[in-house]
Design an enzyme around this catalytic site. Structure first.
Site, short mmCIF file in Angstrom:
data_model
loop_
_atom_site.label_atom_id
_atom_site.label_comp_id
_atom_site.label_asym_id
_atom_site.label_seq_id
_atom_site.Cartn_x
_atom_site.Cartn_y
_atom_site.Cartn_z
N CYS A 97 32.47 42.06 31.19
CA CYS A 97 33.08 43.15 31.95
C CYS A 97 34.60 42.97 31.95
CB CYS A 97 32.51 43.21 33.36
SG CYS A 97 33.32 42.15 34.56
N GLU A 98 35.28 44.08 31.81
CA GLU A 98 36.73 43.99 31.70
C GLU A 98 37.40 43.77 33.05
OE1 GLU A 98 37.76 47.61 29.75
OE2 GLU A 98 38.01 48.74 31.61
N HIS A 99 36.64 43.87 34.13
CA HIS A 99 37.24 43.67 35.45
C HIS A 99 37.28 42.20 35.85
CE1 HIS A 99 35.65 47.97 36.00
NE2 HIS A 99 36.92 48.01 35.67
N HIS A 100 36.29 41.43 35.41
CA HIS A 100 36.21 40.02 35.82
C HIS A 100 36.13 39.07 34.63
CE1 HIS A 100 34.42 42.48 39.11
NE2 HIS A 100 35.21 41.72 39.85
N GLN A 138 30.08 49.02 31.16
CA GLN A 138 28.81 49.40 30.55
C GLN A 138 28.75 50.89 30.19
OE1 GLN A 138 25.35 48.01 32.69
NE2 GLN A 138 24.01 49.49 31.66
N HIS A 166 24.70 42.09 35.41
CA HIS A 166 26.13 41.75 35.41
C HIS A 166 26.36 40.49 36.23
CE1 HIS A 166 27.81 45.72 33.90
NE2 HIS A 166 26.51 45.95 34.01
N CYS A 168 29.06 39.39 37.27
CA CYS A 168 30.05 39.60 38.33
C CYS A 168 29.40 40.15 39.59
CB CYS A 168 31.22 40.48 37.87
SG CYS A 168 30.79 42.16 37.46
ZN LIG Z 1 32.80 42.86 36.68
#
Ligand SMILES: [Zn+2]
Length: 213
Positions: A97-100, A138, A166, A168
């Site tokens: 995931c590009e956020h975490h 996703q 996920h 995260c």
């Molecule tokens: Zn994430």
């Protein structure tokens, strides 16, 4: 109908350009700095080779940035009169995931209605890989796979369903251990014809995914 379509195309254009792999030495020194910033001693025995291992792992997990879809599909498309649905299901995929920058992973199911040509079946998991091995969300990953296959195969329709867990969500934040995120992208006949979409969802059905119909 026109509006979401435009959004999809925009997302395709958002794709990062194909870049040369980054300098591994640079990544290594950043990982060593990260270890120190986390309170570790990067020179202790157990961590001596960690920056190198992490750099190699990160490069592997993001190698999709450097792959060219046209090169991948060139020579793997065949003219054919077959016009029934082609389905490749239960494709394992691993992304981050590009956020975490934490993994999300699961199964991808792909279906398409050929338009005078098909692609070698083994190429479909490779396409999934090219887009998975990047920093992703996703929803966008699902759309990119569908849009790419629709465009490259000139298919009458494409359907992609992805089910993923996920880390995260599982390891931090809401700590929901058994949540599965399901995303889908239906293009062409898969979007406009209820029967086609229903057939696809029935054929990939397992653990209630078909209930989406
Ligand atoms: Zn994430």
């Amino acid at each position: 109908m026109a509006k979401p379509r435009r959004r999809v195309l925009q997302r395709m254009e958002d794709l990062p350009p194909i870049k040369r792999p980054g300098d591994e030495g640079h990544i290594r020194s950043l990982v060593a700095q990260l270890l120190e910033a986390l309170g570790e001693t990067s020179s202790r025995n157990g961590l001596l080779k960690t920056p190198e291992r992490v750099a190699k792992a990160l490069q592997f997990m993001t190698k999709g940035y450097h792959h060219n879809i046209d090169q991948l599909l060139n020579g793997a498309m065949f003219p054919i009169e077959y016009d029934e649905m082609v389905i490749v299901k239960d494709i394992d995929f691993f992304s981050m995931c590009e956020h975490h920058m934490l993994p999300f992973f699961g199964k991808c199911h792909v279906g398409y209605l050929p338009n005078k040509k098909v692609v070698g079946l083994s190429k479909i998991p490779r396409v999934v890989d090219v887009f998975s091995r990047r920093l992703q969300v996703q929803e966008r990953l699902t759309t990119q796979i569908a849009e790419t296959l629709k465009q490259k195969l000139n298919a009458h329709g494409v359907g992609v369903v992805m089910e993923a867990q996920h880390l995260c969500m599982m390891m931090r934040g809401v700590e929901k251990q058994n949540t599965i995120a399901v995303t889908s992208s239906m293009l062409g006949a898969f979007r406009t014809q209820q029967q086609t979409r229903a057939e696809f969802l029935k054929l990939i059905s397992r653990n209630g995914v078909g209930d989406l119909a």
